[in-house]
Enzyme design. Sequence first.
Site, PDB file in Angstrom:
ATOM      1  N   HIS A  22       0.852  -1.189   0.000  1.00 12.74           N
ATOM      2  CA  HIS A  22       0.000   0.000   0.000  1.00 12.74           C
ATOM      3  C   HIS A  22       0.893   1.247   0.000  1.00 12.74           C
ATOM      4  O   HIS A  22       2.049   1.193   0.426  1.00 12.74           O
ATOM      5  CB  HIS A  22      -0.906  -0.028   1.242  1.00 12.74           C
ATOM      6  CG  HIS A  22      -1.789   1.174   1.355  1.00 12.74           C
ATOM      7  ND1 HIS A  22      -1.398   2.316   2.027  1.00 12.74           N
ATOM      8  CD2 HIS A  22      -3.023   1.421   0.865  1.00 12.74           C
ATOM      9  CE1 HIS A  22      -2.361   3.211   1.941  1.00 12.74           C
ATOM     10  NE2 HIS A  22      -3.358   2.692   1.238  1.00 12.74           N
ATOM     11  N   ALA A  23       0.344   2.362  -0.455  1.00 15.75           N
ATOM     12  CA  ALA A  23       1.149   3.574  -0.675  1.00 15.75           C
ATOM     13  C   ALA A  23       1.943   4.033   0.550  1.00 15.75           C
ATOM     14  O   ALA A  23       3.028   4.592   0.398  1.00 15.75           O
ATOM     15  CB  ALA A  23       0.248   4.694  -1.178  1.00 15.75           C
ATOM     16  N   VAL A  24       1.428   3.831   1.754  1.00 17.24           N
ATOM     17  CA  VAL A  24       2.173   4.331   2.932  1.00 17.24           C
ATOM     18  C   VAL A  24       3.191   3.325   3.468  1.00 17.24           C
ATOM     19  O   VAL A  24       3.936   3.644   4.378  1.00 17.24           O
ATOM     20  CB  VAL A  24       1.244   4.734   4.112  1.00 17.24           C
ATOM     21  CG1 VAL A  24       0.288   5.835   3.699  1.00 17.24           C
ATOM     22  CG2 VAL A  24       0.516   3.548   4.701  1.00 17.24           C
ATOM     23  N   LYS A  25       3.245   2.119   2.917  1.00 15.10           N
ATOM     24  CA  LYS A  25       4.101   1.086   3.500  1.00 15.10           C
ATOM     25  C   LYS A  25       5.568   1.255   3.048  1.00 15.10           C
ATOM     26  O   LYS A  25       5.909   2.206   2.376  1.00 15.10           O
ATOM     27  CB  LYS A  25       3.545  -0.300   3.178  1.00 15.10           C
ATOM     28  CG  LYS A  25       2.103  -0.509   3.690  1.00 15.10           C
ATOM     29  CD  LYS A  25       2.008  -0.610   5.212  1.00 15.10           C
ATOM     30  CE  LYS A  25       0.590  -0.417   5.746  1.00 15.10           C
ATOM     31  NZ  LYS A  25      -0.325  -1.510   5.532  1.00 15.10           N
ATOM     32  N   ILE A  26       6.412   0.306   3.412  1.00 15.59           N
ATOM     33  CA  ILE A  26       7.861   0.428   3.227  1.00 15.59           C
ATOM     34  C   ILE A  26       8.236   0.688   1.758  1.00 15.59           C
ATOM     35  O   ILE A  26       9.034   1.562   1.451  1.00 15.59           O
ATOM     36  CB  ILE A  26       8.572  -0.849   3.737  1.00 15.59           C
ATOM     37  CG1 ILE A  26       8.282  -1.049   5.235  1.00 15.59           C
ATOM     38  CG2 ILE A  26      10.065  -0.824   3.443  1.00 15.59           C
ATOM     39  CD1 ILE A  26       8.927  -0.033   6.138  1.00 15.59           C
TER      40      ILE A  26
END
Length: 386
Positions: A186-190
């Site tokens: 997902h966009a906010v992940k690592i």
Amino acid sequence: MAFIPYSRQSISEDDIASVVRVLRSDFLTQGPEIERFEQAIAAVTGAKHAIAVSSATAALHLACLALDVGAGDTVWTVPLTFAASANCARYCGAAIDFVDIDPHSRNIDPALLREKLADAAAAGTLPKAIIPVDFAGLPCPMPEIVATARVYGVKLIEDASHALGASIEGVPVGAGGADITVLSFHAVKIITSGEGGMCLTNDDALATRLRHLRTHGITRDPTFMEKRDEALFYYEQLELGFNYRMTDIHAALGTSQLARLEARQVERERLSQRYDRLIDPQQFRLPPRINGYVSAHHLYAVEIKDDTIDRDKLFAHMRAAGIGANVHYIPVHLQPYYARQGFVPGQFPASERYYARALTIPLFPEMTDDQQDQVIAALMSGLHSN
Ligand SMILES: *Cc1c(COP(=O)(O)O)cnc(C)c1O
């Protein structure tokens, strides 16, 4: 002053070129990019098999199905997680229960897990699977958890949505001994593929089953078919699966992002250490550091020590100052959906206590020292005006 988000994706010119290359190619989906991304992730994590899917939520669902979680079964996870870690069991018709966290590590408490498993074994109510979550990017103590689960024959799904690149004693997350490990892009992940997820496993049969389940339960490989020597177009649906495929567009973005994993990890580590140095440990409990453990530092979450400080007011102060503070997570068992299944406040005190005092502050690789100083200044002025 520009708003500072709690997390932010970084898209390079290489990332953009990779996506455009796919858009100009013959395959938008079911092409060669999926396998490239899978092999790249397998190489980084040391997992034998990597199966790309449309999200970590889909990966968790398929992991449960592949481990035969169904009606009549129970799955355990922690309350301190995103809802998806629990919902996946419900998708399969299984019941959910929780094991509280260790307040120091903020991950599943291995002593509580041992006790709860012993009690469940005595009562004949062992769970089918346990889903430990690597909170904020710090790995769960997998060697200990694997040993405990093995005693009772319980399956393990490690929700490593926060933890790509983390390790214990040099063993990367994904090679820690869980039956299946799940990653999120997902966009906010690592790293991100826009939306996307991955199942990692060392088990050949589980890998095959996961591949079938992600595409309707259908196979075109005669090895797995009931009828052989059929026409070339022939395929078989072996069981009830889903369309949880990742597209080639997403996979190309993921592969391109993965090339910067190490550089981004170095930057997250540097910024985390800088926060560790500059935030007053009298006022805030800082993210745990454990010998031999490398965290992916997905989130930087502090706990307010002084009980007279109102967390919600501090949160509002941060937001008013243009700082994208956040709270991870409202304990899952307190959500109305799970409360309706009989869970009550007070049942998992460590998770609830953490939630009451926690504040996630911005951390992302492109963050500047100046932005970090603004966050710390807002944190301190928020304490004084509370
Ligand atoms: C983000 C997240 C998920 C779900 O990931 P998606 O890829 O958005 O479906 C699951 N578990 C945890 C712990 C997460 O943080």
